[in-house]
Design an enzyme around this catalytic site. Structure first.
Site, PDB file in Angstrom:
ATOM      1  N   GLU A   1       0.546  -1.046  -0.043  1.00 47.33           N
ATOM      2  CA  GLU A   1       0.069   0.305  -0.272  1.00 47.33           C
ATOM      3  C   GLU A   1       0.994   1.548   0.177  1.00 47.33           C
ATOM      4  OE1 GLU A   1      -2.521   0.103   3.293  1.00 47.33           O
ATOM      5  OE2 GLU A   1      -3.855  -2.531   2.151  1.00 47.33           O
TER       6      GLU A   1
ATOM      7  N   GLU B   1      -6.735 -11.027  -1.131  1.00 47.84           N
ATOM      8  CA  GLU B   1      -7.643 -10.538  -0.201  1.00 47.84           C
ATOM      9  C   GLU B   1      -9.003 -10.269  -0.164  1.00 47.84           C
ATOM     10  OE1 GLU B   1      -6.087  -7.086   2.281  1.00 47.84           O
ATOM     11  OE2 GLU B   1      -3.303  -7.567   2.362  1.00 47.84           O
TER      12      GLU B   1
HETATM   13  C1  XIL Z   1      -5.888  -5.814   8.395  1.00 46.90           C
HETATM   14  C2  XIL Z   1      -6.820  -6.915   9.689  1.00 46.90           C
HETATM   15  O1  XIL Z   1      -7.591  -7.208   8.817  1.00 46.90           O
HETATM   16  C3  XIL Z   1      -7.389  -6.321  10.800  1.00 46.90           C
HETATM   17  O2  XIL Z   1      -7.901  -7.288  11.870  1.00 46.90           O
HETATM   18  C4  XIL Z   1      -6.654  -5.171  11.101  1.00 46.90           C
HETATM   19  O3  XIL Z   1      -7.114  -4.927  12.173  1.00 46.90           O
HETATM   20  C5  XIL Z   1      -6.556  -4.124   9.972  1.00 46.90           C
HETATM   21  O4  XIL Z   1      -5.767  -4.964   8.829  1.00 46.90           O
HETATM   22  N1  XIL Z   1      -5.183  -4.227   3.686  1.00 46.90           N
HETATM   23  C6  XIL Z   1      -4.437  -4.843   4.288  1.00 46.90           C
HETATM   24  C7  XIL Z   1      -4.622  -5.698   5.912  1.00 46.90           C
HETATM   25  O5  XIL Z   1      -3.353  -4.805   3.340  1.00 46.90           O
HETATM   26  O6  XIL Z   1      -2.888  -6.092   6.664  1.00 46.90           O
HETATM   27  C8  XIL Z   1      -5.328  -5.330   6.235  1.00 46.90           C
HETATM   28  O7  XIL Z   1      -6.149  -6.255   7.694  1.00 46.90           O
HETATM   29  C9  XIL Z   1      -6.851  -4.756   5.639  1.00 46.90           C
HETATM   30  C10 XIL Z   1      -6.202  -3.576   4.770  1.00 46.90           C
END
Ligand code: XIL
Length: 329
Positions: A131, A238
Site C-alpha cells: 500500500e 485479500e
Molecule cells: C487488517 C486486519 O484484517 C485487521 O484485523 C486489522 O485490524 C487491520 O488490518 N489491507 C491489508 C491487511 O493489507 O493487512 C488489512 O488487514 C486489511 C487491508
C-alpha cells in the site's frame, strides 16, 4: 459430501484464507478442508513480530505456520513494509526525532532478514511492500514516515533485502483499489520502474476488497491485463465481497437482505469466471477470512456492523455463492 474448494479449483490457482489464532481454533476444520494456502491476518506484520527494537514476538506467527505445515498448506507472508501496524520505534532516534535514512535502512534490513529467514521453510512468497501508492491526486507515493525519511528508495531496498534473505521466495508488491483506473496506472508505473531497475520483484498482489457493485468487471479485467503485461505473477491476496458500498454507513441490518444475497451470488460467479479466464497469470486467490462468523469488515469501515463477505456462513456452511463458484468450475 461437500466438494473441497481448493480441489475444485486445482489446476487454476491455490485457494487461501487469512487466519488468526482465534479463527484457527474456531474454524480449523473448515480452513484445512477448503483452503490450501494461509495468510496470517495480523501476526506477521511488523508491530506484531517486532514491537520494540530488542524484542521479537514470534509465538502467534509460529502457531499459524505450524498449523499450515501440519495440514500441508502453503503460506503467503504478509507483510514486511507498510505504513500501518508498524511500531513508532522504527522511525525514531534516541531523542524522539526522526531517525536518519541510513539507520532506517539498517533497521529495515535487520527486520526483513530475521523474519524472512525464520519463515523460509513455511512461507513461499512475501508481500514485501504494502500500500505505498497514493489513492488521491497526482502524487505517486502515499506520504508516510517511510517517505519522510527515505524518499522512495525504501521500496527497492525492501525487495533487495528480502531477496538476499531468501533467494527462493517470490516477492510481491500488494495494494488495494488496485482495479481503480487511476491507481492502477500508478501501481503499474511503480512496478514497471522496479522491473526496469532489475529490482527482484516477482508479482503483484491485488487485494480485491470489493463490494456488490465496485469495481466493475471491466475495470477488474483491465487491471489484471495491465499488471500481467509486466510479465509478473498475479495473486489475489485479500478477496472479500462486502454487502455494503464503502460510503454506506447503515447499521440497521442483522442479516443480509434477499437482494444482497442474490447480488453476491451473481458477483462471486462473475468474479471467479473472470479469474478462471486468467488462470495462466493468476496463481493464487486468497480470501481475507474463512467464514462469515468473523471478518475484519465487521469493524471496517463501520465499527461493530456485521458483514457477510465470504463463501461460508456464520455456521461454516457453504453459501449459495460457494455453490455458484463450484458449478462454474
Ligand atoms: C487488517 C486486519 O484484517 C485487521 O484485523 C486489522 O485490524 C487491520 O488490518 N489491507 C491489508 C491487511 O493489507 O493487512 C488489512 O488487514 C486489511 C487491508
Amino acid at each position: 459430501g461437500i466438494p473441497k474448494l481448493h480441489e475444485v479449483l486445482q489446476g487454476c490457482f491455490d485457494i487461501g484464507a487469512a487466519v488468526n489464532p482465534r479463527t484457527i481454533a474456531r474454524s480449523g476444520e473448515l480452513i484445512a478442508y477448503h483452503y490450501n494456502s494461509l495468510t496470517a491476518e495480523n501476526e506477521m506484520k511488523f508491530a506484531s513480530l517486532h514491537p520494540s527494537e530488542e524484542e521479537y514476538t514470534f509465538e502467534e506467527a509460529d502457531r499459524i505456520a505450524d498449523f499450515a505445515r501440519s495440514k500441508g498448506m502453503r503460506m503467503r507472508g504478509h507483510t514486511l513494509v507498510w505504513h500501518n501496524q508498524t511500531p513508532d520505534w522504527l522511525f525514531q532516534d534516541r531523542n524522539g526525532g526522526l531517525v536518519g535514512r541510513g539507520e532506517l535502512f539498517a533497521r529495515m534490513k535487520s527486520h526483513i532478514d530475521t523474519v524472512v529467514k525464520r519463515y523460509k521453510n513455511s512461507v513461499y512468497c512475501w508481500d514485501v511492500v504494502n500500500e505505498v501508492i497514493a489513492d488521491e491526486g497526482d502524487e505517486l507515493l502515499r506520504q508516510s514516515k517511510w517517505t519522510a525519511i527515505a524518499g522512495e528508495d525504501f521500496i527497492s531496498k525492501a525487495f533487495e533485502y528480502a531477496h538476499e534473505a531468501d533467494p527462493n521466495a517470490l516477492l510481491f508488491y500488494n495494494d488495494y483499489n488496485e482495479s481503480h483506473p487511476i491507481k492502477r496506472e500508478k501501481i503499474y508505473a511503480l512496478v514497471k520502474s522496479l522491473r526496469e531497475r532489475d529490482v527482484p520483484i516477482h508479482g503483484v498482489g491485488l487485494q480485491a476488497h470489493w463490494n456488490l457493485y465496485d469495481p466493475g468487471l471491466d475495470d477488474i479485467r483491465s487491471a489484471i491485463e495491465r499488471y500481467a503485461s509486466l510479465g509478473l505473477k498475479l495473486h489475489v491476496t485479500e478477496l472479500d465481497v462486502s454487502m455494503f458500498e464503502f460510503g454506506d454507513r447503515r447499521t440497521d441490518l442483522t442479516e443480509p437482505t434477499e437482494r444482497m444475497i442474490e447480488l453476491q451470488i451473481e458477483r462471486y460467479a462473475q468474479i471467479f469466471k473472470l479469474f478462471r479466464e486468467y488462470k495462466d497469470v493468476i496463481d493464487a486467490v486468497t480470501f481475507w477470512g474463512a467464514a462469515d462468523d468473523y471478518t475484519w469488515l465487521d469493524d471496517f469501515p463501520v465499527r461493530g456492523r456485521k458483514n457477510w463477505p465470504l463463501l461460508f456462513d456464520e455456521k461454516h456452511r457453504p453459501k449459495p455463492s460457494f455453490w455458484k463458484v463450484v458449478e462454474g468450475a
